[in-house]
Scaffold this motif. Structure first.
Motif, mmCIF file in Angstrom:
data_model
loop_
_atom_site.group_PDB
_atom_site.id
_atom_site.type_symbol
_atom_site.label_atom_id
_atom_site.label_comp_id
_atom_site.label_asym_id
_atom_site.label_seq_id
_atom_site.Cartn_x
_atom_site.Cartn_y
_atom_site.Cartn_z
ATOM 1 N N HIS A 106 0.820 -1.210 0.000
ATOM 2 C CA HIS A 106 0.000 0.000 0.000
ATOM 3 C C HIS A 106 0.855 1.261 0.000
ATOM 4 N N ASN A 107 0.428 2.245 -0.759
ATOM 5 C CA ASN A 107 1.027 3.577 -0.694
ATOM 6 C C ASN A 107 0.420 4.345 0.477
ATOM 7 N N ALA A 108 0.853 5.594 0.650
ATOM 8 C CA ALA A 108 0.340 6.425 1.742
ATOM 9 C C ALA A 108 -1.167 6.633 1.639
ATOM 10 N N ASP A 109 -1.712 6.536 0.424
ATOM 11 C CA ASP A 109 -3.158 6.707 0.245
ATOM 12 C C ASP A 109 -3.940 5.434 0.569
ATOM 13 N N GLY A 110 -3.208 4.349 0.904
ATOM 14 C CA GLY A 110 -3.862 3.106 1.285
ATOM 15 C C GLY A 110 -4.174 2.169 0.137
ATOM 16 N N PHE A 111 -3.763 2.525 -1.079
ATOM 17 C CA PHE A 111 -4.053 1.695 -2.238
ATOM 18 C C PHE A 111 -2.814 0.935 -2.694
ATOM 19 N N LYS A 112 -3.038 -0.263 -3.233
ATOM 20 C CA LYS A 112 -1.951 -1.134 -3.665
ATOM 21 C C LYS A 112 -1.463 -0.793 -5.074
ATOM 22 N N THR A 113 -0.207 -1.178 -5.330
ATOM 23 C CA THR A 113 0.353 -1.169 -6.676
ATOM 24 C C THR A 113 0.885 -2.565 -6.961
ATOM 25 N N ILE A 114 0.632 -3.076 -8.164
ATOM 26 C CA ILE A 114 1.209 -4.340 -8.576
ATOM 27 C C ILE A 114 1.915 -4.151 -9.914
ATOM 28 N N THR A 115 2.903 -5.016 -10.177
ATOM 29 C CA THR A 115 3.534 -5.060 -11.492
ATOM 30 C C THR A 115 3.340 -6.449 -12.074
ATOM 31 N N VAL A 116 3.258 -6.510 -13.408
ATOM 32 C CA VAL A 116 2.993 -7.756 -14.118
ATOM 33 C C VAL A 116 4.039 -7.918 -15.216
ATOM 34 N N TYR A 117 4.554 -9.139 -15.357
ATOM 35 C CA TYR A 117 5.631 -9.458 -16.301
ATOM 36 C C TYR A 117 5.153 -10.644 -17.135
ATOM 37 N N LYS A 118 5.042 -10.466 -18.471
ATOM 38 C CA LYS A 118 4.437 -11.485 -19.330
ATOM 39 C C LYS A 118 5.379 -11.936 -20.451
#
Length: 204
Positions: A106-118
């Motif tokens: 989670h960032n400071a705003d409480g939301f997640k970030t994900i990365t995807v590798y294909k």
């Protein structure tokens, strides 16, 4: 003589629909132009030693498009984690081949970030593994029907806009060195307070 790669990438929701999106020289430090109809073009600065980007992010009003960037290099090139996190998926699927998904918390705003590798040739991590920025997680390949047979990494960044609802964002918005500043991994660099990405393949 320089070699050219001309990736075929699906940009529509209909299975099997492909268009030619342009050629890129297989050399270092080059980024292809955005599609003319993409509205939010970002000036991109590439390090000289960074493997080239053959296709940029594209989103249309209907919600389809090309939701990441394509990085061309040889099969077997290391693919590295763009930021520290926990592997949430490591598996094969017919369309995108071998893929890895990393949850960066989670960032400071409480939301997640994900990365995807294909389109990976192989995967070196499993679900639940904790990874450091710059750690090898896979090798670059051309697996999956939508790879078009051409060796490249398709790299995506997704951010929550509300709990459990994620939206793909242009990876050029979140580089460590600033918007549009493609950032090679530097093991001596300090970790930022919020999510920032480094290039998911090593620079030369």
């Amino acid at each position: 003589m320089r070699r050219f790669f001309c990736p075929l990438v699906a940009i529509a929701t209909l299975p099997g629909l492909f268009i030619l999106t342009g050629c890129v020289q297989h050399e270092l430090g080059h980024a292809s132009a955005y599609r003319p109809d993409h509205r939010e073009k970002i000036p991109v600065v590439m390090p000289q030693g960074a493997p080239s980007i053959s296709q940029e992010f594209f989103s249309d009003p209907a919600g389809s498009g090309h939701r990441g960037i394509d990085i061309v290099d040889r099969i077997g090139t290391p693919v590295i984690a763009a930021a520290p996190g926990v592997v949430k998926g490591s598996y094969f699927e017919p369309a995108y081949g071998n893929r890895v998904t990393i949850d960066h918390g989670h960032n400071a705003d409480g939301f997640k970030t994900i990365t995807v590798y294909k389109h990976l040739n192989s995967r070196t991590v499993s679900s639940g593994d904790r990874v450091a920025r710059g750690q090898q997680i896979a090798t670059l390949g051309n697996t999956g029907a939508l790879a078009g047979g051409l060796p490249h990494l398709h790299f995506e960044v997704h951010r929550e806009v509300r709990p459990d609802v994620k939206r793909a964002v242009d990876p050029h918005r979140v580089w460590m060195n600033g918007v549009g500043q493609v950032s090679c991994f530097d093991p001596a660099a300090a970790e930022p307070d919020s999510f920032r990405s480094t290039y998911p393949v090593p620079c030369r």
